[in-house]
Design a protein around this motif. Sequence first.
Motif, mmCIF file in Angstrom:
data_model
loop_
_atom_site.group_PDB
_atom_site.id
_atom_site.type_symbol
_atom_site.label_atom_id
_atom_site.label_comp_id
_atom_site.label_asym_id
_atom_site.label_seq_id
_atom_site.Cartn_x
_atom_site.Cartn_y
_atom_site.Cartn_z
ATOM 1 N N THR A 203 8.585 23.265 -14.191
ATOM 2 C CA THR A 203 7.882 23.662 -12.966
ATOM 3 C C THR A 203 8.648 23.225 -11.724
ATOM 4 O OG1 THR A 203 5.710 23.592 -14.041
ATOM 5 C CG2 THR A 203 5.747 23.391 -11.649
ATOM 6 N N THR B 251 0.050 24.313 -12.673
ATOM 7 C CA THR B 251 1.293 24.501 -11.914
ATOM 8 C C THR B 251 1.206 23.860 -10.541
ATOM 9 O OG1 THR B 251 1.710 26.588 -13.093
ATOM 10 C CG2 THR B 251 2.924 26.227 -11.048
ATOM 11 N N LEU C 173 2.375 36.482 -15.034
ATOM 12 C CA LEU C 173 2.167 35.787 -16.303
ATOM 13 C C LEU C 173 1.617 36.720 -17.369
ATOM 14 C CD1 LEU C 173 2.447 32.937 -17.534
ATOM 15 C CD2 LEU C 173 -0.007 32.690 -17.216
ATOM 16 N N GLU D 16 8.007 33.083 -15.739
ATOM 17 C CA GLU D 16 7.569 31.768 -15.288
ATOM 18 C C GLU D 16 8.146 31.439 -13.911
ATOM 19 O OE1 GLU D 16 5.853 29.034 -16.552
ATOM 20 O OE2 GLU D 16 5.043 30.058 -18.304
ATOM 21 N N THR E 43 5.730 30.828 -10.803
ATOM 22 C CA THR E 43 5.771 29.535 -10.126
ATOM 23 C C THR E 43 6.049 29.699 -8.635
ATOM 24 O OG1 THR E 43 6.529 28.429 -12.144
ATOM 25 C CG2 THR E 43 6.911 27.271 -10.059
#
Length: 288
Positions: A225, A34, A68, A122, A126
């Motif tokens: 991302t 990431t 996550l 996510e 992120t």
Amino acid sequence: MAFQKEKPLHSLFAGATAGAIEAFITYPTEFVKTRSQFGGKRESPIAIIRETLKTKGVTGLYSGCSALVVGNAMKAGVRFVSYDHFKQMLADPQGKVSAPRSLLAGLGAGMMEAVFAVTPSETIKTKLIDDAKRPNPQYRGLLHGTASIVRQEGIFGIYRGLFPVMMRQGANSAIRFTTYTTLKQFVQGTARPGQTLPSAITFAIGGIAGLVTVYTTMPLDVIKTRMQSLEARQQYRNSFHCGYRIFKEEGIRRFWTGTTPRLARLVLSGGIVFTVYENIIRVIGRQP
């Protein structure tokens, strides 16, 4: 290919457990992947690890991990339940599912997990990783980060990047499940009737499925991302605009940035998830 339908609660429990275990074990590779996909100066995986350990310590490699782990448990649970359900719908009268129909079932499972589990987890993960590399991070953890994101951006703030996530997860599950079930069917065809595959063979098949998945879906992961980063709203109008800018300004190779750590994670992920899932199902669902 013939299949044995699992009870939904069994699939949910086995999938969620497998997803949580896999996420925790492989998280440092997800962190590095990431970080390498954000815009700006390109950093090698080794440089990211070295800089993170120097400034944040080992715990820095687990920034955003809780998001996550929770999301991956939900994702894997939804994925296996959905896949079993779609396979049942698409099976012929003899209970067999062709490779194209297995691909379609995997696509459907990926779409379901993207909406119900992957996109929120996510996005939060992120943003937590992006925030952690700042000199003065604003988020103090999963709960504080989630509350801050919702307060600042509304509920849609945790659904940023939904389209590329749906595309990525649909492609991921379609390719991974089809590769896995095709290879498993082939190996079982060479074994004695009724013989249970050893865990090492299941791990290897799952790892190969992860390898195939990485190289075919990497561009979608990079766009995902970028769309979930802290600066996404100022830089990109939508996923297509994001992809266009990456291609025009950074070149086509940028779409495969982070391949090495993602490859490490998904190969391990495929092996861990399918092995844990199959063994839990064997214990709670049926006897070998």
